[in-house]
Design an enzyme around this catalytic site. Structure first.
Site, short mmCIF file in Angstrom:
data_model
loop_
_atom_site.label_atom_id
_atom_site.label_comp_id
_atom_site.label_asym_id
_atom_site.label_seq_id
_atom_site.Cartn_x
_atom_site.Cartn_y
_atom_site.Cartn_z
CB CYS A 116 -1.30 -0.43 1.05
SG CYS A 116 -1.76 -0.69 0.89
CG HIS A 256 -3.33 3.47 2.71
ND1 HIS A 256 -3.68 2.77 1.76
CD2 HIS A 256 -3.71 2.20 3.52
CE1 HIS A 256 -4.02 1.60 1.32
NE2 HIS A 256 -3.73 1.58 2.52
CG ASN A 286 -6.66 -1.04 1.58
OD1 ASN A 286 -5.72 -0.52 0.31
ND2 ASN A 286 -5.95 -0.81 2.33
#
Ligand code: UT7
Length: 332
Positions: A116, A256, A286
Site C-alpha cells: 500500500c 492511504h 482499500n
C-alpha cells in the site's frame, strides 16, 4: 541527460473497474452487514475487476490519461515505473506490459513492490531518477487488483479491498515543484502480518496448497492498525519538518485509504481537521498502492488543490512498509 533538482507532477490519471459491489451485496453472501463494514471501516462500496481486467489494463488506462493531461504523447515518456504487489504475473514486471500497451518504445520499465506504500516509494524512486539525470519525463503508476487474491468466504479480508490504478507524469524542472521531502521506511520483521504465502519461491503453488487456500491474502488487522497510525504520524511529521514547513502550511492531507478510523486517528494526532483530509474509501475500499494517487486525482479534479499548495501524502502497508511525502503542486 542532464539532471534537475525537482520533478513536477504534470499529468494525472486514474482507472477503476466498472463493477460496483456494495456492502449489502456482500452481506447476501457472507456473515457480515452494511452496518459492521461502515462503522468499522468507513467503506460503503468498492470496484471489482471483471473478466479481462487485470493490473496492467487498469494501469494502462490510468497511465494513458496521465500522459494526455500532461499534454504529451507516449513517445515522450523515457521511463515507466509501476508500483504493485498484485502483478499480472510473478514475472516479468507489469511495467513491461504497460510500456508495450502504451506504445512507449525502449524506455526502461520496472515494478516496485511496496504494497500500500507503493506510490510513496514510487515518488521517491521516480524523483531520484529525474534528479540523477536518468530520466526527464517519467510515468509512475500505482495499480493493484487485490480482489483476485481474496478468499471471498473470509469476512476478515473480503470486505476491505477494491481494485484501481492511479498515475502521474513526473517532469524535470528547476522550479521547486513535485516531491519536496520524502520519508520512506520498512519493518521487515512484520512481513507476515499481512501476506500471501503461496505462489512465490518460498512456497510454489501446488494443488495441495491451493486446496488449503494459501494463495489468498491474510492479515492481522488489529496489529496493522496500531502500526499504521504510529508510522504514518511519525513519518508525516518528519516529512513536514524535512520540507522546512509546519503542519499549518499543508493545504490537504492525502492518506492511504484502508480504514477511516486509521485516517481519523492520524488526523487527530497531527491536529489537522478532517476538512483538510481527503477521504474516498467509502466508494473504493482499500485499493492498496492505488489509493493515494486516486485520492490525489479526485482532490485535483474537485478543485481542492491550487498551484503552489503543499500536500502531505502518507501511507502504510504490508512489508511492513510506510512513507510520507510533502508535494508542492503546480506545473512548471
Ligand atoms: O492497507 C494496509 C494494511 N491494512 C490495514 O491497514 C488494515 C488495518 N486494520 C483494520 O482496518 C481493522 O483492524 C479491520 C477493519 C481489518 C478489522 O477491524 P477491527 O475493529 O480491528 O475488528 P477485529 O478484527 O478486532 O474484529 C472484531 C469482531 C470480531 O468478532 P469477535 O471475535 O469480537 O466476536 C470479528 O470476527 O468483528 C468480527 N468481524 C466481522 N463482523 C462482521 C470481522 N470482520 C467482520 C465482518 N463482518 N466483515
Amino acid at each position: 541527460m542532464s539532471s534537475s533538482r525537482y520533478a513536477a507532477i504534470t499529468g494525472w490519471g486514474m482507472a477503476v473497474p466498472q463493477q460496483v459491489v456494495t456492502n449489502d451485496d456482500l452481506a447476501q453472501r457472507i456473515d457480515t452487514s452494511d452496518e459492521w463494514i461502515r462503522s468499522r471501516t468507513g467503506i460503503a462500496e468498492r470496484r471489482i475487476a471483471g473478466p479481462g481486467e487485470f493490473t496492467s489494463t487498469l494501469a494502462t488506462a490510468a497511465g494513458r490519461e496521465a500522459i494526455e493531461r500532461a499534454g504529451l504523447s507516449p513517445s515522450d515518456i523515457d521511463m515507466v515505473i509501476v508500483a504493485t504487489c498484485t502483478p499480472d504475473r510473478p514475472f516479468p514486471a507489469t511495467a513491461c506490459a504497460v510500456q508495450a500497451n502504451l506504445g512507449i518504445k525502449r524506455a526502461p520499465a520496472f515494478d516496485i513492490a511496496a504494497a500500500c506504500s507503493g506510490f510513496l516509494y514510487g515518488m521517491s524512486v521516480g524523483t531520484s531518477m529525474i534528479q540523477s539525470g536518468a530520466s526527464r519525463t517519467l510515468l509512475l503508476i500505482a495499480a493493484d487488483i487485490f480482489t483476485h487474491l481474496i478468499d471471498w468466504n473470509d469476512r476478515n479480508t473480503c470486505v476491505l479491498f477494491g481494485d484501481g490504478a492511479g498515475a502521474v507524469v513526473l517532469q524535470a524542472t528547476e522550479q521547486p515543484l513535485g516531491l519536496i521531502s520524502a520519508q520512506i521506511g520498512a519493518a521487515g520483521e512484520g512481513e507476515t502480518m499481512m501476506a500471501v504465502d503461496a505462489g512465490g519461491t518460498r512456497m510454489p503453488a501446488t494443488p495441495d496448497l491451493l486446496d488449503q487456500g494459501k494463495q489468498y491474502v491474510y492479515m492481522n488487522g488489529r496489529e496493522i492498525f496500531k502500526h499504521a497510525v504510529r508510522e504514518m504520524c511519525d513519518s508525516a511529521k518528519q516529512a513536514v519538518a524535512e520540507a522546512g514547513l509546519s503542519l499549518d502550511d499543508i493545504r490537504l492531507v492525502i492518506p492511504h485509504q484502508a480504514n477511516v478510523r486509521i485516517i481519523d486517528a492520524v488526523a487527530k494526532r497531527l491536529e489537522i481537521s478532517m476538512d483538510r483530509v481527503v477521504v474516498n474509501l467509502d466508494r473504493y475500499g482499500n485499493t492498496s498502492a492505488a489509493s493515494v494517487p486516486i485520492a490525489l486525482y479526485e482532490a485535483v479534479q474537485q478543485g481542492r488543490v491550487r498551484d503552489g499548495d503543499y500536500l502531505l501524502l502518507t501511507a502504510f502497508g504490508g512489508g511492513l512498509t510506510w512513507g510520507s511525502s510533502v508535494i508542492r503542486w503546480g506545473r512548471p
